[in-house]
Design a protein around this motif. Structure first.
Motif, PDB file in Angstrom:
ATOM      1  N   CYS A 129      14.504 -52.008  -6.076  1.00 64.40           N
ATOM      2  CA  CYS A 129      15.228 -50.746  -6.330  1.00 64.40           C
ATOM      3  C   CYS A 129      14.659 -49.626  -5.467  1.00 64.40           C
ATOM      4  CB  CYS A 129      15.120 -50.338  -7.806  1.00 64.40           C
ATOM      5  SG  CYS A 129      16.126 -51.334  -8.917  1.00 64.40           S
ATOM      6  N   GLY A 130      13.321 -49.561  -5.414  1.00 63.43           N
ATOM      7  CA  GLY A 130      12.664 -48.527  -4.604  1.00 63.43           C
ATOM      8  C   GLY A 130      13.034 -48.651  -3.134  1.00 63.43           C
ATOM      9  N   GLU A 131      13.002 -49.875  -2.629  1.00 65.52           N
ATOM     10  CA  GLU A 131      13.319 -50.112  -1.213  1.00 65.52           C
ATOM     11  C   GLU A 131      14.770 -49.783  -0.895  1.00 65.52           C
ATOM     12  OE1 GLU A 131      12.227 -54.167  -0.622  1.00 65.52           O
ATOM     13  OE2 GLU A 131      10.088 -53.700  -0.362  1.00 65.52           O
ATOM     14  N   GLU A 132      15.675 -50.057  -1.864  1.00 67.49           N
ATOM     15  CA  GLU A 132      17.109 -49.845  -1.636  1.00 67.49           C
ATOM     16  C   GLU A 132      17.563 -48.423  -2.015  1.00 67.49           C
ATOM     17  OE1 GLU A 132      19.248 -51.880  -0.202  1.00 67.49           O
ATOM     18  OE2 GLU A 132      17.810 -53.513   0.038  1.00 67.49           O
ATOM     19  N   GLY A 133      16.629 -47.623  -2.518  1.00 66.72           N
ATOM     20  CA  GLY A 133      16.984 -46.253  -2.900  1.00 66.72           C
ATOM     21  C   GLY A 133      17.824 -46.177  -4.164  1.00 66.72           C
ATOM     22  N   VAL A 134      17.693 -47.172  -5.040  1.00 69.76           N
ATOM     23  CA  VAL A 134      18.426 -47.168  -6.317  1.00 69.76           C
ATOM     24  C   VAL A 134      17.631 -46.313  -7.315  1.00 69.76           C
ATOM     25  CG1 VAL A 134      19.227 -48.602  -8.241  1.00 69.76           C
ATOM     26  CG2 VAL A 134      19.406 -49.471  -5.887  1.00 69.76           C
TER      27      VAL A 134
END
Length: 203
Positions: A129-134
Motif C-alpha cells: 500500500c505504501g509503495e503504491e500510494g494507497v
C-alpha cells in the motif's frame, strides 16, 4: 453516526464498480480477521456484511451506500489458505487494480487481529500500500478476546514494525465488534476523510 446503509452491488471487475461520484472508504484484512463483524458494528446493521466462521467468504468487491453520501466497500481478504493458486492470483489482481484505480477512494482501513504477533502477510500488504500510494489506516480487531495488557503488547509490537518500515506510525484504532469499542473514533475519522474529499471536489 450512520443512519442508513444499503447494499448496492457485488462484482469481480473493478471497472464495473459504481460511478466514482462520491467518497469511498474500503475495508480489507486477512481472512477471518473480523471484517464483517466490524462493518456490521460500524453501520449498526447486523447482517449488512455476512459474517462467516469460514475464512474467505468475501470473494467479491461489495459496495454499500451509506446515508446517500458515501460508499463503504467490503473487499476480499488476503492470505487465503484453502484456495487454488489461480483463484488467489485472480483475487490479488482484482484487489490491486481496485485499490490503485479508484480515484474516489479516500481511505483503506486495513484490519489486523490484535490477538496475534505481527504477521508477515499483513506487513507485506501494508508495505505494498505504501509503495503504491494507497492511503491506509490500521484497525486492530478483537481487542476483547484477551487481556488489555496482551492487546497493548501486540499492538505495540505491530506499530514498532510499521515504524521500522515507514519511519513513522500510521493512524490506527483498537476495536472490539462485540463490545462496540472504537466505533465512535473510527466513524469520526471516516467522517473527516469524507469531508476532506468533498471540500477538495468543490474547490
Amino acid at each position: 453516526m450512520i443512519r442508513n446503509a444499503q447494499f448496492v452491488v457485488s462484482n469481480t471487475d473493478p471497472k464495473k464498480c459504481p460511478k466514482p461520484d462520491r467518497a469511498e472508504i474500503a475495508f480489507i484484512g486477512r481472512s477471518n480477521v473480523g471484517k464483517s463483524s466490524l462493518i456490521n458494528m460500524l453501520t449498526g446493521v447486523k447482517e449488512l456484511a455476512k459474517t462467516s466462521q469460514k475464512p474467505g467468504k468475501t470473494q467479491l468487491i461489495n459496495h454499500f451506500m451509506i446515508d446517500d453520501r458515501w460508499y463503504l466497500v467490503d473487499l476480499p481478504g488476503y492470505g487465503f489458505a484453502k484456495v487454488s493458486k489461480d483463484t488467489k492470483d485472480k483475487w490479488e489482481k482484482m484487489i490491486s487494480s481496485y485499490l490503485t484505480g479508484r480515484d474516489n477512494l479516500c481511505g483503506v482501513f486495513v484490519l489486523i487481529d490484535s490477538r496475534l504477533e505481527p504477521q508477515k502477510i499483513d506487513l507485506e500488504f501494508l508495505n505494498w500500500c505504501g509503495e503504491e500510494g494507497v492511503p491506509f489506516v490500521v484497525v486492530f480487531t478483537k481487542a476483547d478476546k484477551q487481556s488489555k495488557t496482551q492487546t497493548d503488547k501486540n499492538v505495540k509490537a505491530f506499530l514498532n514494525k510499521m515504524e521500522d518500515i515507514f519511519g513513522d506510525i500510521p493512524d490506527y484504532f483498537v476495536t472490539s465488534a462485540e463490545k462496540g469499542s472504537g466505533k465512535d473514533e473510527v466513524l469520526q475519522f471516516v467522517d473527516e476523510l469524507i469531508s476532506e474529499y468533498e471540500s477538495e471536489r468543490t474547490n
